[in-house]
Structure formats: C-alpha cells, structure tokens
Motif scaffolding. Sequence first.
Motif, PDB file in Angstrom:
ATOM      1  N   PRO A  15       0.823  -1.200   0.000  1.00  0.00           N
ATOM      2  CA  PRO A  15       0.000   0.000   0.000  1.00  0.00           C
ATOM      3  C   PRO A  15       0.860   1.254   0.000  1.00  0.00           C
ATOM      4  O   PRO A  15       1.895   1.321   0.665  1.00  0.00           O
ATOM      5  N   ALA A  16       0.445   2.260  -0.743  1.00  0.00           N
ATOM      6  CA  ALA A  16       1.206   3.502  -0.833  1.00  0.00           C
ATOM      7  C   ALA A  16       1.243   4.189   0.528  1.00  0.00           C
ATOM      8  O   ALA A  16       0.297   4.133   1.303  1.00  0.00           O
ATOM      9  N   GLY A  17       2.360   4.858   0.777  1.00  0.00           N
ATOM     10  CA  GLY A  17       2.457   5.642   1.999  1.00  0.00           C
ATOM     11  C   GLY A  17       3.007   4.894   3.184  1.00  0.00           C
ATOM     12  O   GLY A  17       3.217   5.488   4.239  1.00  0.00           O
ATOM     13  N   LYS A  18       3.217   3.586   3.076  1.00  0.00           N
ATOM     14  CA  LYS A  18       3.784   2.853   4.205  1.00  0.00           C
ATOM     15  C   LYS A  18       5.298   3.027   4.211  1.00  0.00           C
ATOM     16  O   LYS A  18       5.974   2.591   3.284  1.00  0.00           O
ATOM     17  N   PRO A  19       5.855   3.648   5.247  1.00  0.00           N
ATOM     18  CA  PRO A  19       7.296   3.871   5.236  1.00  0.00           C
ATOM     19  C   PRO A  19       8.103   2.592   5.277  1.00  0.00           C
ATOM     20  O   PRO A  19       9.246   2.568   4.846  1.00  0.00           O
ATOM     21  N   ASP A  20       7.538   1.527   5.808  1.00  0.00           N
ATOM     22  CA  ASP A  20       8.263   0.268   5.901  1.00  0.00           C
ATOM     23  C   ASP A  20       8.032  -0.637   4.705  1.00  0.00           C
ATOM     24  O   ASP A  20       8.487  -1.770   4.690  1.00  0.00           O
ATOM     25  N   ALA A  21       7.283  -0.161   3.697  1.00  0.00           N
ATOM     26  CA  ALA A  21       7.017  -1.008   2.535  1.00  0.00           C
ATOM     27  C   ALA A  21       8.317  -1.327   1.822  1.00  0.00           C
ATOM     28  O   ALA A  21       9.121  -0.442   1.548  1.00  0.00           O
ATOM     29  N   PRO A  22       8.588  -2.590   1.532  1.00  0.00           N
ATOM     30  CA  PRO A  22       9.828  -2.930   0.836  1.00  0.00           C
ATOM     31  C   PRO A  22       9.818  -2.427  -0.586  1.00  0.00           C
ATOM     32  O   PRO A  22       8.762  -2.230  -1.191  1.00  0.00           O
ATOM     33  N   VAL A  23      10.997  -2.202  -1.135  1.00  0.00           N
ATOM     34  CA  VAL A  23      11.101  -1.735  -2.505  1.00  0.00           C
ATOM     35  C   VAL A  23      10.642  -2.815  -3.480  1.00  0.00           C
ATOM     36  O   VAL A  23       9.936  -2.550  -4.440  1.00  0.00           O
TER      37      VAL A  23
ATOM     38  N   GLU B  61      12.214  -4.210 -12.867  1.00  0.00           N
ATOM     39  CA  GLU B  61      10.828  -4.004 -12.477  1.00  0.00           C
ATOM     40  C   GLU B  61      10.684  -2.948 -11.392  1.00  0.00           C
ATOM     41  O   GLU B  61       9.698  -2.215 -11.352  1.00  0.00           O
ATOM     42  N   ASN B  62      11.663  -2.847 -10.501  1.00  0.00           N
ATOM     43  CA  ASN B  62      11.556  -1.957  -9.359  1.00  0.00           C
ATOM     44  C   ASN B  62      12.470  -0.747  -9.442  1.00  0.00           C
ATOM     45  O   ASN B  62      12.612  -0.010  -8.468  1.00  0.00           O
ATOM     46  N   ASP B  63      13.099  -0.546 -10.615  1.00  0.00           N
ATOM     47  CA  ASP B  63      13.957   0.621 -10.843  1.00  0.00           C
ATOM     48  C   ASP B  63      15.029   0.724  -9.761  1.00  0.00           C
ATOM     49  O   ASP B  63      15.242   1.779  -9.169  1.00  0.00           O
ATOM     50  N   LEU B  64      15.720  -0.378  -9.506  1.00  0.00           N
ATOM     51  CA  LEU B  64      16.775  -0.427  -8.501  1.00  0.00           C
ATOM     52  C   LEU B  64      18.141  -0.248  -9.159  1.00  0.00           C
ATOM     53  O   LEU B  64      18.363  -0.692 -10.284  1.00  0.00           O
ATOM     54  N   ASP B  65      19.028   0.400  -8.451  1.00  0.00           N
ATOM     55  CA  ASP B  65      20.379   0.610  -8.950  1.00  0.00           C
ATOM     56  C   ASP B  65      21.348  -0.439  -8.420  1.00  0.00           C
ATOM     57  O   ASP B  65      22.392  -0.675  -9.021  1.00  0.00           O
ATOM     58  N   LEU B  66      21.023  -1.032  -7.288  1.00  0.00           N
ATOM     59  CA  LEU B  66      21.868  -2.074  -6.709  1.00  0.00           C
ATOM     60  C   LEU B  66      20.966  -3.125  -6.072  1.00  0.00           C
ATOM     61  O   LEU B  66      20.131  -2.786  -5.227  1.00  0.00           O
ATOM     62  N   VAL B  67      21.126  -4.360  -6.506  1.00  0.00           N
ATOM     63  CA  VAL B  67      20.410  -5.492  -5.923  1.00  0.00           C
ATOM     64  C   VAL B  67      21.458  -6.471  -5.422  1.00  0.00           C
ATOM     65  O   VAL B  67      22.304  -6.931  -6.198  1.00  0.00           O
ATOM     66  N   SER B  68      21.418  -6.757  -4.131  1.00  0.00           N
ATOM     67  CA  SER B  68      22.443  -7.608  -3.534  1.00  0.00           C
ATOM     68  C   SER B  68      21.788  -8.723  -2.738  1.00  0.00           C
ATOM     69  O   SER B  68      20.773  -8.510  -2.070  1.00  0.00           O
TER      70      SER B  68
ATOM     71  N   PHE C  43      17.767  -5.645   7.174  1.00  0.00           N
ATOM     72  CA  PHE C  43      17.413  -5.615   5.758  1.00  0.00           C
ATOM     73  C   PHE C  43      16.171  -4.768   5.498  1.00  0.00           C
ATOM     74  O   PHE C  43      16.088  -4.087   4.473  1.00  0.00           O
ATOM     75  N   ARG C  44      15.212  -4.826   6.391  1.00  0.00           N
ATOM     76  CA  ARG C  44      13.995  -4.040   6.190  1.00  0.00           C
ATOM     77  C   ARG C  44      14.290  -2.549   6.196  1.00  0.00           C
ATOM     78  O   ARG C  44      13.641  -1.782   5.477  1.00  0.00           O
ATOM     79  N   TRP C  45      15.222  -2.120   7.021  1.00  0.00           N
ATOM     80  CA  TRP C  45      15.596  -0.709   7.037  1.00  0.00           C
ATOM     81  C   TRP C  45      16.281  -0.313   5.731  1.00  0.00           C
ATOM     82  O   TRP C  45      16.108   0.804   5.250  1.00  0.00           O
ATOM     83  N   ILE C  46      17.069  -1.206   5.173  1.00  0.00           N
ATOM     84  CA  ILE C  46      17.752  -0.917   3.915  1.00  0.00           C
ATOM     85  C   ILE C  46      16.761  -0.850   2.764  1.00  0.00           C
ATOM     86  O   ILE C  46      16.874  -0.004   1.872  1.00  0.00           O
ATOM     87  N   ASN C  47      15.756  -1.719   2.779  1.00  0.00           N
ATOM     88  CA  ASN C  47      14.868  -1.887   1.636  1.00  0.00           C
ATOM     89  C   ASN C  47      13.623  -1.013   1.665  1.00  0.00           C
ATOM     90  O   ASN C  47      12.863  -1.011   0.697  1.00  0.00           O
TER      91      ASN C  47
ATOM     92  N   ARG D 177      19.067   3.567  -5.627  1.00  0.00           N
ATOM     93  CA  ARG D 177      18.135   2.782  -4.813  1.00  0.00           C
ATOM     94  C   ARG D 177      18.692   1.380  -4.644  1.00  0.00           C
ATOM     95  O   ARG D 177      19.176   0.769  -5.589  1.00  0.00           O
ATOM     96  N   ILE D 178      18.592   0.870  -3.409  1.00  0.00           N
ATOM     97  CA  ILE D 178      19.277  -0.361  -3.024  1.00  0.00           C
ATOM     98  C   ILE D 178      18.294  -1.361  -2.447  1.00  0.00           C
ATOM     99  O   ILE D 178      17.331  -0.975  -1.768  1.00  0.00           O
ATOM    100  N   TRP D 179      18.569  -2.632  -2.706  1.00  0.00           N
ATOM    101  CA  TRP D 179      17.838  -3.717  -2.050  1.00  0.00           C
ATOM    102  C   TRP D 179      18.835  -4.783  -1.625  1.00  0.00           C
ATOM    103  O   TRP D 179      19.764  -5.123  -2.357  1.00  0.00           O
ATOM    104  N   LEU D 180      18.635  -5.327  -0.422  1.00  0.00           N
ATOM    105  CA  LEU D 180      19.476  -6.391   0.100  1.00  0.00           C
ATOM    106  C   LEU D 180      18.610  -7.443   0.767  1.00  0.00           C
ATOM    107  O   LEU D 180      17.692  -7.103   1.532  1.00  0.00           O
TER     108      LEU D 180
END
Length: 414
Positions: free
Chosen positions: A46-54, A183-190, A219-223, A273-276
């Motif tokens: 859902p939009a607006g959730k600060p903890d929503a993963p990328v 799909e998620n417009d990420l610059d780094l996927v690790s 990881f949730r804080w990073i994503n 934008r990063i995902w781990l």
Amino acid sequence: MDTLAWLAFASLAAWAWLLLGQGFFWRTDQRLPPTTRGMGHAREEPAGKPDAPVIRHAREEPTVWPRVVVVVPARDEAGVLPLSLPSLLAQDYPGVAEVVLVDDGSTDGTGALAVELAGRCGGLPLTVASPGEPEPGWTGKLWALRHGMALARARGPEFLLLTDADIAHEPDSLRLLVSAAMENDLDLVSQMARLRVESMWERLVVPAFVYFFAQLYPFRWINRARPRATAAAGGCVLLRTETAVAAGVPESIRQAVIDDVSLARAVRRAGGRIWLGLAERVDSVRPYPGLGELWRMVARSAYAQLRHSPLLLLGTVAGLVVVYLVPPVALVAGAAAGNAPAAWAGGAAWAAMAGSYVPMLRHYRQPLWLAPLLPFTAFLYLLMTVDSAVQHHRGRGAAWKGRTYARPEAAPDR
C-alpha cells in the motif's frame, strides 16, 4: 535487587528493544520474489507505508533484456573455481551476457584453470585478465574490480554483476536479479549468499555471522522506501553501470576493507536505490572446516567496521557482554544462589535470544538445538573483534590472500 539482577533486567530490556525496534532483523523473509510470467500486474505494498519494501511481491519479466557483464575478482581460487565458474557460464539469461574474470596475481594457476573450465563447459563468453599488483592506496579486491569494471564498461553493459570467485549461482540467478532491478527501478540489488555449513565450527559460527550482520544492518531498514540503513553483500551485487559511474566506484572506495558496505554507501550518496536480502539460489562454496579459517574471516575486518575506534571497541565489547553473555550467567548463577529476579530475567532474555535465532537456523537448515548456544558463539565473536583490534594496533591491519593492509580505512559513513 543486586547487581546481577540489574544486569539481567538490562539484558532483557535490550532484547525487548532489539526484537521490536531494530527492523525485525531476526526475520528471514527479505528474499527476491519469484518471477511471475503472464501476470498483467504485480501486487504492490500500500502507498504511503514507510516500511514497505522496494521489491514487489510478484513481477513480470522484462520484454527487452539489458546487456550484462559479470565481473569476478579472483586470487588463488583454483580450489573453488571448478564449483563456481561453471555456474556463471551456464546462466540461462535471455539477453546478452559475458563473464570477465580478473586474475589478481594468483600463484595457483587460477587464470589458466578458468580458461580450461570455459573451454570444457562452454556457455557465456569468458575473458580472463590480470591487473598486476595494486597501486598504493588500493585494497586488492577493489583493485581487481577496478580493472574488471573498466573492461566491462567497454562492452557497454547496462548492468554489472559483481560476484566473488567462491560464489555458485543457480542457472536462473542472473535472470532473477536483472528482473528485480528492472521491475523496481533499482540501482543495486544484492543477495547474502548462503554460506557453506557442514563442519561443526561452520554450524556454530556461520549462521550467527549472517544473524549479526542483519542485526547491524536490518534488511527491512535498507529496503524501505525511506531507508534507515545502507549495506550490501559483496558476494553477489548487481549494479547499474551508470550508477557506478555516478558514484565513482570503485575509485571512491579504493581503500575500503569492508568493500560491500562502502559500495552501497557510495551508491546511496549518488542517489541510487538499493535492495538487500537473503539468497536462496546463490551459494558460497568456500569451506571453513576449522575455527582458524573462520576466525581470520571475521577478524580481518571487525575492527575496520568499528572505524578503528577504541571507544567503539569498548562499547561493542560491553554490549556483547550485557546482551549475549549476561543472560546465561544470570540464569545459572541466580538459580544456584536463590536469586529469583536474576534467574527469571536471565532466563527470559536467553529465551528471547534463542527464539530470535531460530529463523536463521531454519534458513541454513540447521538443528534448532544450536539456538541456545548463541551466547558461546557471541563470545567467540567478541574475542575475534578484540583480536582484530590488537592486530591493527600492532601495525598488521587486515590481512587477506597473502596481502596485509597496515592502516586501511573503514567504510565511509558519508
């Protein structure tokens, strides 16, 4: 209450905060979602959730696949290369991809073996190159990456896959990484590769290594959409080429011992934008059969993680003692002395600690009776960290693959 009881309650309070306020670090559900072919839309948070993963929960594959170059720094890796390199050459990738292996001054025939494996296995094209000895101010791996990334950029790829020579990939690994990034417009996927866990020491130390890393960098804080932490796992990093250029890597982090965290921070500073997350189809094949090998793996960078600060070292040691060592001591000593508050608080903290470790043990398919042994493993990590500081102040710094870096820089915080 006496001192032991107060320490036990302090430990219990610390565990309450860690479990609820440290990004749910103990959960192991940050994984690349499966590719869903033929779906019209992917379900989003859902939009607006600060903890929503990328990452979305399901995604379509790209219609046009970008060009990718896989860069593999390798130094004296003949022992593991037959288990890892064929998996890269065999990638089932719909677009154009190739592999560049940088033989970083190996003395065991790593480069020649790579050529032989490519001829025997076929698959993606392989280029083997050698950069020579590192220039002053460079750590070895980043020097090799500099050479490999320069060769790769000449091919005009949209993405670079930076992966270690001891990492084996399932055939669809590259496809899934690129699909997630596109799909998620990420610059780094690790992805944190699943490390080998076969010997008893590996069972005791390895899952805890990933557990402690996730505690330090949830990881949730990073994503999340508005990240609160930044890190990557150096064994498997898919990096957008234009972002690497904008971040000036690897030149901007050339002295970093903890190169993966430094890389992620450089990408974040450049607006990337990063995902781990944890890997299910990417595995380390490097064996650590004895405590000595594991000790060196941790100690070589532990003090650099603390920015070579004696004050941070003291704080870390005190924190490890209160959080991990006080609970079993309080339970046993409190029960023996009839100190009910100390025994109760120590037992509750120990139970919380062990319970938080269970998901990581399940991820590594290890028996759950290892969970109560986490205080012993934490004590080992405490000793490894102190040893790392001692080696640094003796002028030995970080040592790896026959090279010693006397005063390497910590990962920059900017």
